[in-house]
Design a protein around this motif. Structure first.
Motif, mmCIF file in Angstrom:
data_model
loop_
_atom_site.group_PDB
_atom_site.id
_atom_site.type_symbol
_atom_site.label_atom_id
_atom_site.label_comp_id
_atom_site.label_asym_id
_atom_site.label_seq_id
_atom_site.Cartn_x
_atom_site.Cartn_y
_atom_site.Cartn_z
ATOM 1 N N ILE A 1 -4.683 -9.569 -0.717
ATOM 2 C CA ILE A 1 -3.828 -9.128 0.379
ATOM 3 C C ILE A 1 -4.726 -8.655 1.516
ATOM 4 O O ILE A 1 -5.590 -7.804 1.315
ATOM 5 C CB ILE A 1 -2.893 -7.992 -0.088
ATOM 6 N N ASP A 2 -4.534 -9.198 2.691
ATOM 7 C CA ASP A 2 -5.373 -8.839 3.836
ATOM 8 C C ASP A 2 -4.893 -7.523 4.429
ATOM 9 O O ASP A 2 -3.920 -7.475 5.173
ATOM 10 C CB ASP A 2 -5.350 -9.939 4.885
ATOM 11 N N SER A 3 -5.598 -6.448 4.080
ATOM 12 C CA SER A 3 -5.215 -5.131 4.577
ATOM 13 C C SER A 3 -6.224 -4.587 5.592
ATOM 14 O O SER A 3 -6.259 -3.397 5.872
ATOM 15 C CB SER A 3 -5.075 -4.146 3.408
ATOM 16 N N PHE A 4 -7.036 -5.484 6.140
ATOM 17 C CA PHE A 4 -7.940 -5.103 7.225
ATOM 18 C C PHE A 4 -7.254 -5.525 8.516
ATOM 19 O O PHE A 4 -7.076 -6.708 8.784
ATOM 20 C CB PHE A 4 -9.299 -5.792 7.075
ATOM 21 N N PRO B 1 -2.437 -2.271 17.441
ATOM 22 C CA PRO B 1 -2.188 -1.691 18.758
ATOM 23 C C PRO B 1 -3.307 -0.722 19.138
ATOM 24 O O PRO B 1 -3.810 0.023 18.292
ATOM 25 C CB PRO B 1 -0.866 -0.939 18.569
ATOM 26 N N VAL B 2 -3.688 -0.734 20.381
ATOM 27 C CA VAL B 2 -4.786 0.096 20.866
ATOM 28 C C VAL B 2 -4.513 1.577 20.592
ATOM 29 O O VAL B 2 -5.423 2.334 20.258
ATOM 30 C CB VAL B 2 -5.021 -0.140 22.376
ATOM 31 N N ASP B 3 -3.262 1.987 20.719
ATOM 32 C CA ASP B 3 -2.921 3.398 20.547
ATOM 33 C C ASP B 3 -2.449 3.732 19.129
ATOM 34 O O ASP B 3 -1.876 4.790 18.893
ATOM 35 C CB ASP B 3 -1.854 3.810 21.560
ATOM 36 N N ALA B 4 -2.708 2.839 18.170
ATOM 37 C CA ALA B 4 -2.258 3.060 16.791
ATOM 38 C C ALA B 4 -2.932 4.295 16.204
ATOM 39 O O ALA B 4 -4.141 4.471 16.299
ATOM 40 C CB ALA B 4 -2.553 1.837 15.939
ATOM 41 N N LYS B 5 -2.123 5.128 15.597
ATOM 42 C CA LYS B 5 -2.612 6.353 14.971
ATOM 43 C C LYS B 5 -2.863 6.082 13.483
ATOM 44 O O LYS B 5 -2.349 5.105 12.929
ATOM 45 C CB LYS B 5 -1.590 7.468 15.146
ATOM 46 N N PRO B 6 -3.624 6.946 12.813
ATOM 47 C CA PRO B 6 -3.904 6.735 11.390
ATOM 48 C C PRO B 6 -2.646 6.541 10.543
ATOM 49 O O PRO B 6 -2.642 5.743 9.604
ATOM 50 C CB PRO B 6 -4.663 7.999 10.983
ATOM 51 N N LEU B 7 -1.577 7.229 10.874
ATOM 52 C CA LEU B 7 -0.351 7.088 10.100
ATOM 53 C C LEU B 7 0.247 5.687 10.236
ATOM 54 O O LEU B 7 0.855 5.169 9.296
ATOM 55 C CB LEU B 7 0.663 8.162 10.529
ATOM 56 N N TRP B 8 0.061 5.045 11.372
ATOM 57 C CA TRP B 8 0.515 3.662 11.559
ATOM 58 C C TRP B 8 -0.202 2.761 10.555
ATOM 59 O O TRP B 8 0.424 1.934 9.892
ATOM 60 C CB TRP B 8 0.240 3.200 12.994
ATOM 61 N N PHE B 9 -1.529 2.921 10.454
ATOM 62 C CA PHE B 9 -2.308 2.110 9.519
ATOM 63 C C PHE B 9 -1.885 2.376 8.074
ATOM 64 O O PHE B 9 -1.767 1.446 7.276
ATOM 65 C CB PHE B 9 -3.810 2.386 9.686
ATOM 66 N N LEU B 10 -1.644 3.629 7.743
ATOM 67 C CA LEU B 10 -1.223 3.970 6.390
ATOM 68 C C LEU B 10 0.125 3.336 6.063
ATOM 69 O O LEU B 10 0.319 2.789 4.976
ATOM 70 C CB LEU B 10 -1.152 5.489 6.206
ATOM 71 N N ALA B 11 1.055 3.394 6.994
ATOM 72 C CA ALA B 11 2.376 2.797 6.773
ATOM 73 C C ALA B 11 2.261 1.298 6.514
ATOM 74 O O ALA B 11 2.899 0.757 5.601
ATOM 75 C CB ALA B 11 3.285 3.063 7.977
ATOM 76 N N LYS B 12 1.448 0.617 7.303
ATOM 77 C CA LYS B 12 1.245 -0.820 7.107
ATOM 78 C C LYS B 12 0.584 -1.085 5.756
ATOM 79 O O LYS B 12 0.940 -2.032 5.047
ATOM 80 C CB LYS B 12 0.394 -1.407 8.236
ATOM 81 N N SER B 13 -0.381 -0.244 5.386
ATOM 82 C CA SER B 13 -1.059 -0.400 4.103
ATOM 83 C C SER B 13 -0.097 -0.230 2.933
ATOM 84 O O SER B 13 -0.138 -0.999 1.969
ATOM 85 C CB SER B 13 -2.208 0.602 3.964
ATOM 86 N N LEU B 14 0.761 0.764 3.014
ATOM 87 C CA LEU B 14 1.726 0.981 1.933
ATOM 88 C C LEU B 14 2.704 -0.178 1.824
ATOM 89 O O LEU B 14 3.104 -0.559 0.716
ATOM 90 C CB LEU B 14 2.469 2.302 2.131
ATOM 91 N N GLU B 15 3.069 -0.744 2.941
ATOM 92 C CA GLU B 15 3.938 -1.927 2.920
ATOM 93 C C GLU B 15 3.254 -3.066 2.158
ATOM 94 O O GLU B 15 3.869 -3.722 1.317
ATOM 95 C CB GLU B 15 4.262 -2.354 4.347
ATOM 96 N N LEU B 16 1.977 -3.276 2.421
ATOM 97 C CA LEU B 16 1.230 -4.320 1.725
ATOM 98 C C LEU B 16 1.021 -3.973 0.256
ATOM 99 O O LEU B 16 1.132 -4.840 -0.627
ATOM 100 C CB LEU B 16 -0.115 -4.556 2.409
ATOM 101 N N LEU B 17 0.724 -2.712 -0.032
ATOM 102 C CA LEU B 17 0.542 -2.267 -1.411
ATOM 103 C C LEU B 17 1.788 -2.547 -2.242
ATOM 104 O O LEU B 17 1.693 -2.868 -3.427
ATOM 105 C CB LEU B 17 0.198 -0.770 -1.434
ATOM 106 N N SER B 18 2.944 -2.479 -1.624
ATOM 107 C CA SER B 18 4.195 -2.714 -2.351
ATOM 108 C C SER B 18 4.296 -4.132 -2.898
ATOM 109 O O SER B 18 5.098 -4.400 -3.800
ATOM 110 C CB SER B 18 5.401 -2.413 -1.459
ATOM 111 N N THR B 19 3.476 -5.046 -2.406
ATOM 112 C CA THR B 19 3.511 -6.434 -2.877
ATOM 113 C C THR B 19 2.410 -6.735 -3.896
ATOM 114 O O THR B 19 2.319 -7.845 -4.393
ATOM 115 C CB THR B 19 3.367 -7.422 -1.698
ATOM 116 N N ALA B 20 1.569 -5.726 -4.205
ATOM 117 C CA ALA B 20 0.398 -5.940 -5.050
ATOM 118 C C ALA B 20 0.707 -5.785 -6.539
ATOM 119 O O ALA B 20 1.597 -5.028 -6.932
ATOM 120 C CB ALA B 20 -0.702 -4.951 -4.662
ATOM 121 N N ASP B 21 -0.077 -6.498 -7.328
ATOM 122 C CA ASP B 21 -0.059 -6.324 -8.779
ATOM 123 C C ASP B 21 -1.190 -5.386 -9.204
ATOM 124 O O ASP B 21 -1.069 -4.670 -10.192
ATOM 125 C CB ASP B 21 -0.258 -7.675 -9.479
ATOM 126 N N ILE B 22 -2.284 -5.424 -8.445
ATOM 127 C CA ILE B 22 -3.478 -4.636 -8.739
ATOM 128 C C ILE B 22 -3.946 -3.978 -7.445
ATOM 129 O O ILE B 22 -3.949 -4.610 -6.393
ATOM 130 C CB ILE B 22 -4.623 -5.534 -9.258
#
Length: 98
Positions: free
Chosen positions: A39-42, A47-68
């Motif tokens: 899963i490409d989580s890099f 967005p230029v003004d993206a805050k750390p919480l934005w990145f975390l939210a996107k990461s958790l969305e991707l994590l929800s599709t993972a097996d490992i």
């Protein structure tokens, strides 16, 4: 089988992050086979003004599709990685470490 990689990113260059990811991917494919989907989580082009919480939210969305979920060295010192680890455990995603 889908692999999510959690790794500290603060204070590191894109090149350092990508190099570590490549090492993790090679190691995981040896263990789980070449069929492993990474899963490409890099996030490039965030967005230029993206805050750390934005990145975390996107990461958790991707994590929800993972097996490992693989946790790279230093994850215990990165707040986003710690949250990803807790979520993976709580929601039944297999957790592995280097």
């Amino acid at each position: 089988m889908k692999l999510f990689i959690s790794q500290p990113m603060r204070g590191r260059s894109d090149g350092e992050i990508k190099a570590e990811r490549n090492e993790i991917i090679c190691s995981a494919k040896k263990e789980y086979g070449n069929d492993l989907e990474v899963i490409d989580s890099f996030f490039e082009g965030a967005p230029v003004d993206a805050k750390p919480l934005w990145f975390l939210a996107k990461s958790l969305e991707l994590l929800s599709t993972a097996d490992i979920a693989f946790f790279a060295p230093g994850w215990k010192d990165a707040r986003g990685c710690k949250i990803e680890n807790l979520c993976a455990k709580e929601y039944g995603v297999e957790v592995i470490f280097e």
